[in-house]
Design a protein around this motif. Structure first.
Motif, PDB file in Angstrom:
ATOM      1  N   LEU A  26       0.820  -1.209   0.000  1.00 45.11           N
ATOM      2  CA  LEU A  26       0.000   0.000   0.000  1.00 45.11           C
ATOM      3  C   LEU A  26       0.856   1.262   0.000  1.00 45.11           C
ATOM      4  O   LEU A  26       0.452   2.286  -0.539  1.00 45.11           O
ATOM      5  N   MET A  27       2.047   1.204   0.602  1.00 47.06           N
ATOM      6  CA  MET A  27       2.966   2.332   0.544  1.00 47.06           C
ATOM      7  C   MET A  27       3.416   2.591  -0.886  1.00 47.06           C
ATOM      8  O   MET A  27       3.779   3.710  -1.244  1.00 47.06           O
ATOM      9  N   SER A  28       3.379   1.544  -1.717  1.00 49.39           N
ATOM     10  CA  SER A  28       3.811   1.661  -3.112  1.00 49.39           C
ATOM     11  C   SER A  28       2.700   2.162  -4.022  1.00 49.39           C
ATOM     12  O   SER A  28       2.927   2.372  -5.215  1.00 49.39           O
ATOM     13  N   LEU A  29       1.508   2.318  -3.470  1.00 47.29           N
ATOM     14  CA  LEU A  29       0.358   2.773  -4.255  1.00 47.29           C
ATOM     15  C   LEU A  29       0.711   4.044  -5.028  1.00 47.29           C
ATOM     16  O   LEU A  29       1.210   5.001  -4.458  1.00 47.29           O
ATOM     17  N   ASP A  30       0.399   4.037  -6.320  1.00 44.25           N
ATOM     18  CA  ASP A  30       0.800   5.158  -7.169  1.00 44.25           C
ATOM     19  C   ASP A  30      -0.328   5.502  -8.140  1.00 44.25           C
ATOM     20  O   ASP A  30      -0.410   4.959  -9.236  1.00 44.25           O
ATOM     21  N   ASP A  31      -1.243   6.347  -7.693  1.00 46.46           N
ATOM     22  CA  ASP A  31      -2.242   6.900  -8.599  1.00 46.46           C
ATOM     23  C   ASP A  31      -2.597   8.300  -8.126  1.00 46.46           C
ATOM     24  O   ASP A  31      -1.965   8.839  -7.215  1.00 46.46           O
ATOM     25  N   HIS A  32      -3.610   8.903  -8.743  1.00 39.08           N
ATOM     26  CA  HIS A  32      -3.892  10.305  -8.468  1.00 39.08           C
ATOM     27  C   HIS A  32      -4.564  10.531  -7.127  1.00 39.08           C
ATOM     28  O   HIS A  32      -4.685  11.674  -6.690  1.00 39.08           O
ATOM     29  N   ARG A 108      10.867   7.883  -3.314  1.00 36.49           N
ATOM     30  CA  ARG A 108      10.459   7.638  -4.704  1.00 36.49           C
ATOM     31  C   ARG A 108       9.835   6.259  -4.859  1.00 36.49           C
ATOM     32  O   ARG A 108       8.912   6.071  -5.655  1.00 36.49           O
ATOM     33  N   GLU A 109      10.340   5.292  -4.102  1.00 28.70           N
ATOM     34  CA  GLU A 109       9.835   3.913  -4.210  1.00 28.70           C
ATOM     35  C   GLU A 109       8.438   3.773  -3.614  1.00 28.70           C
ATOM     36  O   GLU A 109       7.650   2.944  -4.070  1.00 28.70           O
ATOM     37  N   TYR A 110       8.147   4.597  -2.612  1.00 32.28           N
ATOM     38  CA  TYR A 110       6.880   4.462  -1.893  1.00 32.28           C
ATOM     39  C   TYR A 110       6.102   5.782  -1.945  1.00 32.28           C
ATOM     40  O   TYR A 110       6.021   6.520  -0.961  1.00 32.28           O
ATOM     41  N   PRO A 111       5.501   6.104  -3.101  1.00 32.47           N
ATOM     42  CA  PRO A 111       4.819   7.398  -3.263  1.00 32.47           C
ATOM     43  C   PRO A 111       3.637   7.594  -2.319  1.00 32.47           C
ATOM     44  O   PRO A 111       3.354   8.723  -1.917  1.00 32.47           O
ATOM     45  N   SER A 112       2.950   6.523  -1.964  1.00 36.27           N
ATOM     46  CA  SER A 112       1.815   6.674  -1.054  1.00 36.27           C
ATOM     47  C   SER A 112       2.303   7.073   0.341  1.00 36.27           C
ATOM     48  O   SER A 112       1.688   7.911   1.017  1.00 36.27           O
ATOM     49  N   PHE A 113       3.407   6.495   0.790  1.00 32.64           N
ATOM     50  CA  PHE A 113       4.001   6.895   2.067  1.00 32.64           C
ATOM     51  C   PHE A 113       4.455   8.349   2.002  1.00 32.64           C
ATOM     52  O   PHE A 113       4.230   9.125   2.936  1.00 32.64           O
ATOM     53  N   THR A 114       5.074   8.734   0.905  1.00 32.95           N
ATOM     54  CA  THR A 114       5.533  10.115   0.743  1.00 32.95           C
ATOM     55  C   THR A 114       4.364  11.083   0.828  1.00 32.95           C
ATOM     56  O   THR A 114       4.460  12.151   1.439  1.00 32.95           O
ATOM     57  N   GLY A 115       3.241  10.697   0.226  1.00 27.52           N
ATOM     58  CA  GLY A 115       2.049  11.528   0.323  1.00 27.52           C
ATOM     59  C   GLY A 115       1.553  11.662   1.745  1.00 27.52           C
ATOM     60  O   GLY A 115       1.093  12.738   2.160  1.00 27.52           O
ATOM     61  N   LEU A 116       1.664  10.594   2.533  1.00 23.11           N
ATOM     62  CA  LEU A 116       1.275  10.659   3.939  1.00 23.11           C
ATOM     63  C   LEU A 116       2.168  11.605   4.729  1.00 23.11           C
ATOM     64  O   LEU A 116       1.698  12.347   5.594  1.00 23.11           O
ATOM     65  N   TYR A 119       1.156  15.033   3.936  1.00 20.22           N
ATOM     66  CA  TYR A 119      -0.101  15.319   4.653  1.00 20.22           C
ATOM     67  C   TYR A 119       0.200  15.655   6.111  1.00 20.22           C
ATOM     68  O   TYR A 119      -0.342  16.623   6.662  1.00 20.22           O
ATOM     69  N   ALA A 120       1.062  14.874   6.749  1.00 18.55           N
ATOM     70  CA  ALA A 120       1.393  15.118   8.154  1.00 18.55           C
ATOM     71  C   ALA A 120       2.093  16.459   8.334  1.00 18.55           C
ATOM     72  O   ALA A 120       1.847  17.179   9.312  1.00 18.55           O
ATOM     73  N   LEU A 121       2.965  16.818   7.398  1.00 17.40           N
ATOM     74  CA  LEU A 121       3.676  18.091   7.488  1.00 17.40           C
ATOM     75  C   LEU A 121       2.731  19.279   7.352  1.00 17.40           C
ATOM     76  O   LEU A 121       2.976  20.346   7.919  1.00 17.40           O
ATOM     77  N   ALA A 122       1.650  19.090   6.612  1.00 19.02           N
ATOM     78  CA  ALA A 122       0.739  20.202   6.343  1.00 19.02           C
ATOM     79  C   ALA A 122      -0.329  20.383   7.421  1.00 19.02           C
ATOM     80  O   ALA A 122      -1.034  21.386   7.419  1.00 19.02           O
ATOM     81  N   SER A 175      12.835  21.668   7.332  1.00 15.64           N
ATOM     82  CA  SER A 175      12.955  22.196   5.971  1.00 15.64           C
ATOM     83  C   SER A 175      13.482  21.131   5.015  1.00 15.64           C
ATOM     84  O   SER A 175      13.020  21.006   3.873  1.00 15.64           O
ATOM     85  N   LEU A 176      14.458  20.359   5.482  1.00 16.94           N
ATOM     86  CA  LEU A 176      15.044  19.317   4.647  1.00 16.94           C
ATOM     87  C   LEU A 176      14.023  18.231   4.333  1.00 16.94           C
ATOM     88  O   LEU A 176      13.922  17.770   3.183  1.00 16.94           O
ATOM     89  N   LEU A 177      13.247  17.821   5.339  1.00 19.71           N
ATOM     90  CA  LEU A 177      12.212  16.813   5.108  1.00 19.71           C
ATOM     91  C   LEU A 177      11.166  17.333   4.126  1.00 19.71           C
ATOM     92  O   LEU A 177      10.766  16.627   3.188  1.00 19.71           O
ATOM     93  N   SER A 178      10.728  18.567   4.330  1.00 14.08           N
ATOM     94  CA  SER A 178       9.729  19.163   3.433  1.00 14.08           C
ATOM     95  C   SER A 178      10.261  19.242   2.004  1.00 14.08           C
ATOM     96  O   SER A 178       9.543  18.948   1.042  1.00 14.08           O
ATOM     97  N   ALA A 179      11.514  19.643   1.863  1.00 14.67           N
ATOM     98  CA  ALA A 179      12.117  19.749   0.534  1.00 14.67           C
ATOM     99  C   ALA A 179      12.237  18.380  -0.124  1.00 14.67           C
ATOM    100  O   ALA A 179      11.967  18.230  -1.330  1.00 14.67           O
ATOM    101  N   ALA A 180      12.640  17.368   0.635  1.00 15.91           N
ATOM    102  CA  ALA A 180      12.797  16.022   0.080  1.00 15.91           C
ATOM    103  C   ALA A 180      11.454  15.475  -0.399  1.00 15.91           C
ATOM    104  O   ALA A 180      11.356  14.897  -1.487  1.00 15.91           O
ATOM    105  N   VAL A 181      10.417  15.671   0.403  1.00 14.66           N
ATOM    106  CA  VAL A 181       9.083  15.203   0.026  1.00 14.66           C
ATOM    107  C   VAL A 181       8.583  15.942  -1.213  1.00 14.66           C
ATOM    108  O   VAL A 181       8.064  15.332  -2.159  1.00 14.66           O
ATOM    109  N   THR A 182       8.754  17.267  -1.215  1.00 16.26           N
ATOM    110  CA  THR A 182       8.298  18.070  -2.353  1.00 16.26           C
ATOM    111  C   THR A 182       9.045  17.691  -3.628  1.00 16.26           C
ATOM    112  O   THR A 182       8.436  17.530  -4.694  1.00 16.26           O
ATOM    113  N   LEU A 183      10.360  17.544  -3.535  1.00 19.26           N
ATOM    114  CA  LEU A 183      11.151  17.165  -4.715  1.00 19.26           C
ATOM    115  C   LEU A 183      10.737  15.800  -5.236  1.00 19.26           C
ATOM    116  O   LEU A 183      10.630  15.594  -6.454  1.00 19.26           O
TER     117      LEU A 183
END
Length: 212
Positions: A26-32, A108-116, A119-122, A175-183
């Motif tokens: 589920l962490m690998s989930l990759d859709d819109h 990059r490998e786990y886009p669904s986790f990155t999205g989470l 979300y947590a940062l925001a 800032s580094l975490l936010s930048a890594a997630v955004t990139l």
């Protein structure tokens, strides 16, 4: 965060177990859509398990989402701990570069986790769940510790007059975490022409340039 074992209902299970395999699928989930927008039926189908297995393992979709963040944060710590080696400025800087490269590849490998994580940062501090806040702060704390080591190495070798304050290090880590997630999200969705190494080097410059 612990990288070794996890027990229900906190999410602490052995790495490689069926529960972890479900989380990683589920962490690998990759859709819109974000993972929160998927139904339990959809999540079960994506993971290749029966709907009942999701409820058996996690109790609810909300707990599943929380445990995805817990598990991903623990995996990030494990990866970075394995690359945490060496003393002196050159070795510490090389270690931090390797950790940032591995962490970015993980995002990059786990886009669904990155999205989470995004979300947590925001989330506002007063309206995010305790679990989201705890795991977000754990990742920031992990990065703060790595930056503190680099900062101390710079001071020891007289590249800086005094160590950075704990508040400044925490701000830099956030800032580094936010930048890594955004990139990671931007490279994946909008700027496929950006190379992963260029993104990593931008993060390395950010982590090193703000100290001393």
């Amino acid at each position: 965060m612990s990288a070794n074992t996890m027990e229900h209902p906190t999410g602490r299970v052995r790495r490689g177990s069926a529960r972890v395999r479900l989380l990683q699928a589920l962490m690998s989930l990759d859709d819109h859509r974000s993972v929160q927008e998927h139904s339990v039926d959809e999540l079960a189908a994506i993971a290749g398990v029966a709907k009942g297995s999701v409820y058996y393992q996690f109790g609810s979709k909300e707990n599943l989402v929380r445990q995805m963040l817990v598990h991903g944060a623990e995996e990030l710590q494990r990866i970075m701990d394995e690359l945490d080696d060496g003393e002196g400025l050159v070795a510490v800087r090389a270690s931090l570069t390797a950790q940032i490269r591995a962490a970015f590849a993980f995002l990059r490998e786990y886009p669904s986790f990155t999205g989470l994580v995004a979300y947590a940062l925001a989330r506002r501090r007063d309206d995010e769940s305790q679990q989201l806040r705890a795991e977000k702060e754990a990742i920031v704390g992990l990065l703060t510790d790595r930056l503190a080591r680099l900062d101390a190495a710079k001071v020891a070798e007289e590249f800086a007059e005094a160590p950075s304050s704990s508040a400044r290090l925490e701000i830099m880590a956030t800032s580094l975490l936010s930048a890594a997630v955004t990139l990671s999200i931007e490279q994946h969705t909008t700027h496929q022409e950006w190379s992963e190494e260029d993104c990593v080097q931008a993060l390395v410059a950010m982590s090193s340039g703000g100290l001393g």
